[in-house]
Design a protein around this motif. Sequence first.
Motif, PDB file in Angstrom:
ATOM      1  N   PRO A   1     103.184 -26.539   8.572  1.00  0.00           N
ATOM      2  CA  PRO A   1     104.370 -27.400   7.336  1.00  0.00           C
ATOM      3  C   PRO A   1     104.608 -27.148   5.985  1.00  0.00           C
ATOM      4  CG  PRO A   1     103.664 -28.949   8.737  1.00  0.00           C
ATOM      5  CD  PRO A   1     102.647 -28.063   9.010  1.00  0.00           C
ATOM      6  N   SER A   2     103.117 -26.822   5.982  1.00  0.00           N
ATOM      7  CA  SER A   2     102.511 -27.379   3.747  1.00  0.00           C
ATOM      8  C   SER A   2     102.952 -26.156   3.046  1.00  0.00           C
ATOM      9  CB  SER A   2     101.628 -28.337   3.086  1.00  0.00           C
ATOM     10  OG  SER A   2     100.270 -26.920   3.891  1.00  0.00           O
ATOM     11  N   ALA A   3     102.279 -24.632   4.449  1.00  0.00           N
ATOM     12  CA  ALA A   3     102.383 -23.349   4.136  1.00  0.00           C
ATOM     13  C   ALA A   3     103.898 -22.996   2.938  1.00  0.00           C
ATOM     14  CB  ALA A   3     101.837 -22.569   4.435  1.00  0.00           C
ATOM     15  N   GLY A   4     103.999 -21.565   2.426  1.00  0.00           N
ATOM     16  CA  GLY A   4     104.429 -20.598   1.997  1.00  0.00           C
ATOM     17  C   GLY A   4     103.900 -19.465   1.088  1.00  0.00           C
ATOM     18  N   PHE A   5     104.863 -18.252   1.485  1.00  0.00           N
ATOM     19  CA  PHE A   5     104.010 -17.471   0.567  1.00  0.00           C
ATOM     20  C   PHE A   5     104.915 -16.082   0.021  1.00  0.00           C
ATOM     21  CE2 PHE A   5     105.455 -15.422   4.406  1.00  0.00           C
ATOM     22  CZ  PHE A   5     105.468 -14.196   4.063  1.00  0.00           C
ATOM     23  N   ARG A   6     104.042 -15.474  -0.649  1.00  0.00           N
ATOM     24  CA  ARG A   6     104.709 -14.406  -1.438  1.00  0.00           C
ATOM     25  C   ARG A   6     104.058 -13.362  -1.846  1.00  0.00           C
ATOM     26  NH1 ARG A   6     105.373 -15.954  -7.601  1.00  0.00           N
ATOM     27  NH2 ARG A   6     105.407 -13.722  -7.781  1.00  0.00           N
ATOM     28  N   GLY A   7     104.338 -12.473  -2.131  1.00  0.00           N
ATOM     29  CA  GLY A   7     103.986 -10.769  -2.121  1.00  0.00           C
ATOM     30  C   GLY A   7     104.406  -9.907  -2.923  1.00  0.00           C
ATOM     31  N   GLU A   8     103.244  -9.986  -3.684  1.00  0.00           N
ATOM     32  CA  GLU A   8     103.234  -9.270  -5.668  1.00  0.00           C
ATOM     33  C   GLU A   8     103.816  -7.215  -5.031  1.00  0.00           C
ATOM     34  OE1 GLU A   8     103.238 -10.098  -8.641  1.00  0.00           O
ATOM     35  OE2 GLU A   8     103.920 -11.861  -7.455  1.00  0.00           O
ATOM     36  N   ASP A   9     104.771  -7.048  -5.701  1.00  0.00           N
ATOM     37  CA  ASP A   9     105.358  -6.344  -4.529  1.00  0.00           C
ATOM     38  C   ASP A   9     104.389  -4.995  -5.140  1.00  0.00           C
ATOM     39  OD1 ASP A   9     107.162  -6.869  -3.654  1.00  0.00           O
ATOM     40  OD2 ASP A   9     108.669  -6.634  -5.015  1.00  0.00           O
ATOM     41  N   ASP A  10     104.118  -4.794  -6.893  1.00  0.00           N
ATOM     42  CA  ASP A  10     103.842  -3.374  -6.861  1.00  0.00           C
ATOM     43  C   ASP A  10     101.833  -3.866  -7.007  1.00  0.00           C
ATOM     44  OD1 ASP A  10     103.046  -5.269  -8.996  1.00  0.00           O
ATOM     45  OD2 ASP A  10     103.811  -4.200 -10.529  1.00  0.00           O
ATOM     46  N   CYS A  11     101.530  -4.381  -6.247  1.00  0.00           N
ATOM     47  CA  CYS A  11      99.615  -4.496  -5.732  1.00  0.00           C
ATOM     48  C   CYS A  11      99.187  -4.819  -4.740  1.00  0.00           C
ATOM     49  CB  CYS A  11      99.499  -5.628  -6.274  1.00  0.00           C
ATOM     50  SG  CYS A  11      99.904  -7.333  -8.213  1.00  0.00           S
ATOM     51  N   ASP A  12      97.837  -4.462  -5.308  1.00  0.00           N
ATOM     52  CA  ASP A  12      97.548  -3.821  -3.705  1.00  0.00           C
ATOM     53  C   ASP A  12      96.950  -5.062  -3.384  1.00  0.00           C
ATOM     54  OD1 ASP A  12      95.206  -3.615  -5.081  1.00  0.00           O
ATOM     55  OD2 ASP A  12      94.716  -1.608  -5.163  1.00  0.00           O
ATOM     56  N   ALA A  13      95.964  -4.420  -2.246  1.00  0.00           N
ATOM     57  CA  ALA A  13      95.289  -4.939  -1.459  1.00  0.00           C
ATOM     58  C   ALA A  13      93.614  -5.824  -1.846  1.00  0.00           C
ATOM     59  CB  ALA A  13      94.437  -4.406   0.048  1.00  0.00           C
ATOM     60  N   LEU A  14      93.407  -5.209  -3.312  1.00  0.00           N
ATOM     61  CA  LEU A  14      91.919  -5.596  -4.569  1.00  0.00           C
ATOM     62  C   LEU A  14      92.850  -6.042  -5.628  1.00  0.00           C
ATOM     63  CD1 LEU A  14      89.898  -2.333  -3.543  1.00  0.00           C
ATOM     64  CD2 LEU A  14      89.862  -4.421  -2.769  1.00  0.00           C
ATOM     65  N   LEU A  15      94.027  -6.647  -5.384  1.00  0.00           N
ATOM     66  CA  LEU A  15      94.837  -7.316  -7.003  1.00  0.00           C
ATOM     67  C   LEU A  15      93.220  -7.962  -7.061  1.00  0.00           C
ATOM     68  CD1 LEU A  15      96.905  -8.482  -8.157  1.00  0.00           C
ATOM     69  CD2 LEU A  15      97.741  -9.820  -6.587  1.00  0.00           C
ATOM     70  N   PRO A  16      92.847  -9.097  -7.364  1.00  0.00           N
ATOM     71  CA  PRO A  16      92.012  -9.810  -8.430  1.00  0.00           C
ATOM     72  C   PRO A  16      90.870  -8.879  -8.484  1.00  0.00           C
ATOM     73  CG  PRO A  16      92.053 -10.584  -5.704  1.00  0.00           C
ATOM     74  CD  PRO A  16      92.760  -9.415  -5.980  1.00  0.00           C
ATOM     75  N   LEU A  17      90.278  -7.546  -8.857  1.00  0.00           N
ATOM     76  CA  LEU A  17      89.916  -7.184  -8.757  1.00  0.00           C
ATOM     77  C   LEU A  17      90.300  -6.136  -9.545  1.00  0.00           C
ATOM     78  CD1 LEU A  17      87.431  -5.638  -6.164  1.00  0.00           C
ATOM     79  CD2 LEU A  17      86.556  -7.258  -8.007  1.00  0.00           C
ATOM     80  N   ASN A  18      91.381  -5.498  -9.225  1.00  0.00           N
ATOM     81  CA  ASN A  18      92.341  -4.208 -10.078  1.00  0.00           C
ATOM     82  C   ASN A  18      93.361  -4.808 -11.452  1.00  0.00           C
ATOM     83  OD1 ASN A  18      93.893  -4.488  -8.841  1.00  0.00           O
ATOM     84  ND2 ASN A  18      93.709  -2.511  -8.280  1.00  0.00           N
ATOM     85  N   ARG A  19      93.766  -5.948 -11.107  1.00  0.00           N
ATOM     86  CA  ARG A  19      95.071  -7.009 -11.616  1.00  0.00           C
ATOM     87  C   ARG A  19      94.565  -8.366 -12.007  1.00  0.00           C
ATOM     88  NH1 ARG A  19     100.403  -3.962 -10.068  1.00  0.00           N
ATOM     89  NH2 ARG A  19     101.053  -5.028 -11.851  1.00  0.00           N
ATOM     90  N   PRO A  20      93.348  -8.478 -12.335  1.00  0.00           N
ATOM     91  CA  PRO A  20      93.016 -10.027 -12.778  1.00  0.00           C
ATOM     92  C   PRO A  20      93.939 -10.607 -13.467  1.00  0.00           C
ATOM     93  CG  PRO A  20      90.956  -8.284 -13.726  1.00  0.00           C
ATOM     94  CD  PRO A  20      92.641  -7.891 -13.554  1.00  0.00           C
ATOM     95  N   ARG A  21      94.020 -10.012 -14.486  1.00  0.00           N
ATOM     96  CA  ARG A  21      95.365 -10.765 -15.224  1.00  0.00           C
ATOM     97  C   ARG A  21      96.431 -11.683 -14.580  1.00  0.00           C
ATOM     98  NH1 ARG A  21      95.936  -7.596 -19.037  1.00  0.00           N
ATOM     99  NH2 ARG A  21      94.491  -8.975 -20.850  1.00  0.00           N
ATOM    100  N   VAL A  22      97.427 -10.639 -14.272  1.00  0.00           N
ATOM    101  CA  VAL A  22      98.279 -10.818 -12.729  1.00  0.00           C
ATOM    102  C   VAL A  22      97.928 -11.896 -11.862  1.00  0.00           C
ATOM    103  CG1 VAL A  22     100.031  -9.509 -10.817  1.00  0.00           C
ATOM    104  CG2 VAL A  22      99.410  -8.864 -12.950  1.00  0.00           C
TER     105      VAL A  22
END
Length: 377
Positions: free
Chosen positions: A243-264
């Motif tokens: 019940p407490s879950a929700g999700f969002r996707g960053e359209d222009d980001c890939d599966a390695l988002l924390p590595l190659n776009r850490p600021r975003v």
Amino acid sequence: MRSWSLKRPDGVVLVGESRGQGEPVVLVHPTGMTRRGLAAAADHLAPHLRAVTYDRRGWGDSRGTPAPQRWWASHGDDLIAVIESMGEAAEVVAWAGSCAAAIHAALRRPDLVRQLVLFEPTIGAGPPRARRLRHLRRALTAAAAGDHRRSRAVFWRATTRRGTWSLQAGSRGLVCAFDHVRSDIRELLLDAPGPLAEELRAGTEDELLERLAELRPEVHILLGGTSVRPVYRIADRWVERCPSAGFRGEDDCDALLPLNRPRVFAACVLEMLGYADWRAIAAARLAELREVLRLPALERLRARCVRNSEVFMPHVVSATPRWAAELEAGSASLLVGSTYEVTGAGARSFGVIDECGEDYGYPPGWFEPVPIDWQER
């Protein structure tokens, strides 16, 4: 940055780092990576929170291996110990397989976990399909033969590949994030020391799906726009069961988002945890764009508009500004005689950054500086 180590009763030693001040947020690295992979994201979180990263047992500089029958539960116990050592409850950010450890910790000690941000959770993935099963076997075979770099390369290509091979398109229909990141990121993933084969055999703790309704902390699921399709299906299941879950996707980001776009990635985490709003993400994207394009430092001043609201876009070949009539109707009107906050690189061009973070460019002749001092806010 402060380095630390934590000795557990069973002899396991966890090694980690702490950055910044304030309320703590613990970042838990995924399978095939160490705390180094989340260091850049932690740097961007540090001005707002106390960002804590550590190597899970068996990975990186930490010592000890969990029992196979309690693999993710043991990592969850370690996460509880890390939070307890800080003396207060923490936000938890986990990636992929380590989301199972975060869920174990939140179920066992809900008083220690304020909120959960899960990037690409794999709980509920189920048995891999034929193609992924072949990749898994190849990764395990390479690991058994002692070729650990090849094993990791197979793993990362399998888990960051999106699309479907066909006779018509061949491999052109496939996009692999691992093959498109910088060489230093690839090396970081290929050299990460840790029990990759054992963790793959441990599975994805699918039985935890049945316990999601028991979770007390809020759950925020973050996905990349080019994340593999199964993680989107998993997110749907999570929202149905928790019940407490929700999700969002960053359209222009890939599966390695924390590595190659850490600021975003850090900006998204701050927004989900309630420490910032959408402006942080817009600012992170703009800062990243300037960095990638190596743009000069932008002047910031107030200027009076002396022309109408036509929108100019750079020509794709000559880069000279041209009027884009089709964009004018959708742009915010600029009123002649009104004063605006503008940014620009020298005298070449000025841009008005609107409330959505979009930067509309104009030739410098469209504004005249207002003779007042601009004070940084």
